[in-house]
Design a protein around this motif. Structure first.
Motif, PDB file in Angstrom:
ATOM      1  N   UNK A  87       0.838  -1.211   0.000  1.00 14.07           N
ATOM      2  CA  UNK A  87       0.000   0.000   0.000  1.00 14.07           C
ATOM      3  C   UNK A  87       0.875   1.264   0.000  1.00 14.07           C
ATOM      4  N   UNK A  88       1.937   1.227   0.807  1.00 11.39           N
ATOM      5  CA  UNK A  88       2.872   2.358   0.846  1.00 11.39           C
ATOM      6  C   UNK A  88       3.416   2.641  -0.559  1.00 11.39           C
ATOM      7  N   UNK A  89       3.940   1.632  -1.242  1.00 13.98           N
ATOM      8  CA  UNK A  89       4.500   1.814  -2.585  1.00 13.98           C
ATOM      9  C   UNK A  89       3.455   2.329  -3.566  1.00 13.98           C
ATOM     10  N   UNK A  90       2.245   1.802  -3.473  1.00  9.64           N
ATOM     11  CA  UNK A  90       1.157   2.213  -4.371  1.00  9.64           C
ATOM     12  C   UNK A  90       0.853   3.707  -4.216  1.00  9.64           C
ATOM     13  N   UNK A  91       0.667   4.159  -2.979  1.00 10.82           N
ATOM     14  CA  UNK A  91       0.305   5.561  -2.745  1.00 10.82           C
ATOM     15  C   UNK A  91       1.493   6.503  -2.895  1.00 10.82           C
TER      16      UNK A  91
END
Length: 175
Positions: free
Chosen positions: A47-51
């Motif tokens: 999720x961190x990488x996505x956002x």
């Protein structure tokens, strides 16, 4: 601080934890624009990488769900905060985002302002051309020191008023 729960940015919904909104005046257009700051959380590295990648974009379309207001925004900054040494699948990451509304349109110049901009550009180009000419003449040994400037001063004393009248007369013809 406004109690706002949800934003939509580029068709992605965000559950907002903190929300700040300021109004600023755009320096060129005088338009009143919104500057928005907010935070939201995600869990895990995926999720961190996505956002993190999502907020690399320079521009966004933002919808404030409570008011259904749609704004074109530019990305001012985004940062993250987490307490682990590195992000794992259960690490909570807080994103802090700052966006600023884009002006509806840049203020268009009046005809007089356009003429002034063109005149300034012409003056600058003329000075550049003159400077290049002086440098080339000096490099070739055709003039020395202030020789050219002394000659310009003589011609200016003799012909300045005549040349000025010619320019003003041509200006009158254009009207």
């Amino acid at each position: 601080m406004v109690e706002l729960k949800q934003l939509i940015i580029n068709n992605v919904e965000f559950n907002v934890e903190n929300f700040e909104e300021k109004t600023i005046t755009h320096s060129t257009t005088g338009e009143q624009l919104k500057k928005i700051g907010f935070a939201f959380s995600v869990i895990g590295k995926k999720e961190y990488n996505l956002y993190d990648l999502f907020f690399e974009s320079p521009n966004f379309e933002l919808t404030i769900v409570d008011t259904n207001e749609k704004l074109k925004m530019k990305n001012i900054s985004h940062s993250t905060f987490y307490q682990a040494a590195e992000i794992s699948d259960d690490t909570k990451v807080v994103f802090r985002i700052k966006l600023q509304q884009e002006p509806a349109k840049e203020k268009e110049l009046t005809e007089d302002q356009k003429l002034m901009v063109n005149a300034v550009n012409e003056v600058v180009l003329s000075r550049i051309r003159f400077k290049v000419l002086v440098e080339v003449l000096e490099e070739k040994g055709l003039i020395k020191g202030d020789e050219l400037f002394d000659e310009i001063e003589k011609v200016a004393k003799k012909d300045f008023d005549t040349l000025k009248r010619e320019l003003l007369y041509e200006k009158e013809l254009l009207k």
